[in-house]
Design an enzyme around this catalytic site. Structure first.
Site, short mmCIF file in Angstrom:
data_model
loop_
_atom_site.label_atom_id
_atom_site.label_comp_id
_atom_site.label_asym_id
_atom_site.label_seq_id
_atom_site.Cartn_x
_atom_site.Cartn_y
_atom_site.Cartn_z
N LYS A 33 0.82 -1.22 0.00
CA LYS A 33 0.00 0.00 0.00
C LYS A 33 0.85 1.26 0.00
CE LYS A 33 -4.41 -1.73 1.51
NZ LYS A 33 -5.57 -1.61 2.38
N LYS A 66 -4.16 -10.52 -5.47
CA LYS A 66 -5.44 -10.79 -4.80
C LYS A 66 -6.53 -9.82 -5.28
CE LYS A 66 -5.89 -8.18 -0.56
NZ LYS A 66 -6.70 -8.06 0.61
N LYS A 108 -10.95 -4.60 -3.13
CA LYS A 108 -12.02 -3.64 -3.45
C LYS A 108 -11.48 -2.27 -3.87
CE LYS A 108 -13.31 -3.81 1.34
NZ LYS A 108 -12.06 -3.54 2.05
N1 AQP Z 1 -9.14 -11.53 -2.29
C1 AQP Z 1 -9.47 -11.96 -1.10
N2 AQP Z 1 -9.66 -13.28 -0.90
C2 AQP Z 1 -10.01 -13.74 0.33
N3 AQP Z 1 -10.21 -12.95 1.40
C3 AQP Z 1 -10.03 -11.63 1.24
N4 AQP Z 1 -10.14 -10.59 2.09
C4 AQP Z 1 -9.87 -9.45 1.44
N5 AQP Z 1 -9.58 -9.71 0.14
C5 AQP Z 1 -9.67 -11.06 -0.01
C6 AQP Z 1 -10.54 -10.72 3.48
O1 AQP Z 1 -11.57 -9.81 3.73
C7 AQP Z 1 -11.48 -9.35 5.09
C8 AQP Z 1 -11.64 -7.87 5.14
O2 AQP Z 1 -10.62 -7.24 4.50
P1 AQP Z 1 -10.40 -5.69 4.73
O3 AQP Z 1 -11.35 -4.91 3.97
O4 AQP Z 1 -10.36 -5.39 6.19
O5 AQP Z 1 -8.94 -5.52 4.23
P2 AQP Z 1 -8.22 -6.05 2.99
O6 AQP Z 1 -7.71 -7.44 3.26
O7 AQP Z 1 -7.20 -5.03 2.68
O8 AQP Z 1 -9.36 -6.15 1.86
P3 AQP Z 1 -9.36 -5.50 0.43
O9 AQP Z 1 -10.60 -5.89 -0.25
O10 AQP Z 1 -8.06 -5.80 -0.26
O11 AQP Z 1 -9.47 -3.97 0.79
P4 AQP Z 1 -8.58 -2.77 0.33
O12 AQP Z 1 -8.57 -2.83 -1.17
O13 AQP Z 1 -9.23 -1.57 0.89
O14 AQP Z 1 -7.21 -3.01 0.92
C9 AQP Z 1 -10.16 -9.86 5.63
O15 AQP Z 1 -10.42 -10.96 6.49
C10 AQP Z 1 -9.42 -10.30 4.42
O16 AQP Z 1 -8.55 -11.37 4.71
#
Ligand code: AQP
Length: 332
Positions: free
Chosen positions: A113, A196, A199
């Site tokens: 990030k 991965k 969002k």
């Molecule tokens: N691609 C993924 N596959 C499986 N699990 C996932 N998680 C996120 N992406 C995947 C799981 O979702 C939960 C919440 O995640 P978060 O929003 O707190 O943070 P993150 O992991 O950073 O999710 P994103 O979607 O990638 O958000 P952004 O883009 O804002 O950083 C966690 O349990 C995570 O493991």
């Protein structure tokens, strides 16, 4: 036994968040092993990178409606907004004073990030994010934290922080266990299946959100990057795109990957993608129907009020204990 977990309201919730996290919360809720379940909206985590104020507010409410639409049950769990429980930030500060910059800067998510946000500036919050996450968990003496595989490194750090604090100040925190659902641990981007699904990815074709228009979602699956041989077989090294689609269908349908592979012997990628697109479309249709019932309903505020009261009650007790252990303020 208690479990706690949360998701950041940083955008529309993806299929990755659903299969890696929310579906797991719902399964754990329904299996009946836990007598106390806390699920929160991690809005304080969201502001580690720039957010539009109005969008953030909408995303917070929308995430609560999605939790409910995906099957979290207000009678079985407490849902709250992280920033409505002050002890999260208070504990995070105390834990930060017991965490080293070296260990924080080694975190994969920080490295990724901080690269992405070079132009708009890398906030200190992006570096200290795992400590706030540790506070989120340790405040509640949670035994289990269901997470996707991508968050396991942060969970490991939470365990280290808890153990370090306990040995320095005496037994204070429960050392939590991370629970990854092995079948759905990591859902990959539809555009680059070695990355991965996220969002906040700039390319909306790389992810499917739970609120995507059904036809657009189907198109995204049909145009997902795969490979040029014609074998429908799980092989993440050599066929990450097909493997990702197999994981998605297997997780939603709760069928084994082998079973799906068998039904696609001698079939082509177009037929397979059509099948996965329909599986995803059915899931989204179900979720969106329920979401529309909740999103404008006053029940959301009732649930959040109850959740905040309960979380504050538990968190206040813990933060007072921590302050006493560290020697802050006056003894209570
Ligand atoms: N691609 C993924 N596959 C499986 N699990 C996932 N998680 C996120 N992406 C995947 C799981 O979702 C939960 C919440 O995640 P978060 O929003 O707190 O943070 P993150 O992991 O950073 O999710 P994103 O979607 O990638 O958000 P952004 O883009 O804002 O950083 C966690 O349990 C995570 O493991």
């Amino acid at each position: 036994m208690r479990f706690i977990s949360g998701i950041q309201p940083t955008g529309n919730i993806t299929l990755g968040n659903y299969l890696g996290a929310i579906k797991n919360f719902v399964n754990l809720q329904n299996e009946g092993t836990f007598d106390d379940i806390l699920v929160f909206v991690a809005d304080l985590h969201a502001i580690t990178v720039p957010q539009d104020k109005l969008k953030l507010r909408q995303n917070i409410r929308s995430l609560v409606a999605l939790y409910l639409a995906c099957g979290l049950d207000k009678d079985k769990c407490h849902i709250f907004i992280q920033s409505e429980v002050r002890a999260h930030t208070e504990l995070a500060w105390i834990l930060e004073c017991n965490t080293y910059i070296g260990e924080l800067s080694r975190m994969t998510q920080f490295k990724d990030k901080s690269q992405k946000h070079q132009t708009d500036g890398v906030s200190t919050g992006l570096l200290t994010y795992p400590v706030l996450m540790a506070a989120d968990i340790l405040l509640y003496d949670a035994n289990v934290v269901p997470v996707g595989k991508d968050q396991m490194q942060h969970l490991e750090m939470t365990r280290n922080i808890a153990e370090r604090f306990n040995s320095k100040y005496g037994e204070t925190f429960v050392v939590p266990e991370g629970r990854v659902n092995k079948n759905t641990a990591k859902i990959m981007s539809l555009v680059d299946p070695t990355k991965k699904m996220s969002k906040s990815d700039e390319n909306p074709k790389s992810f499917i959100t739970l609120l995507d228009d059904i036809n657009i979602a189907k198109k995204k699956i049909k145009s997902a990057v795969t490979d040029s041989d014609m074998l429908i077989k799980y092989d993440f090294e050599n066929k990450p795109g097909i493997s990702n689609l197999l994981s998605i269908a297997s997780a939603i349908e709760e069928k084994s990957i082998e079973e799906i592979e068998k039904s696609f012997i001698n079939k082509n990628y177009a037929e397979f993608k059509e099948y996965v697109a329909n599986v995803v479309a059915d899931l989204l249709t179900k979720i969106q129907t329920k979401y529309n019932e909740y999103i404008n309903s006053p029940i959301i505020d009732e649930i959040l009020d109850e959740g905040a009261n309960y979380a504050n009650y538990l968190a206040d007790k813990k933060i007072n204990k921590v302050k006493n252990k560290v020697g802050l303020g006056r003894k209570k």
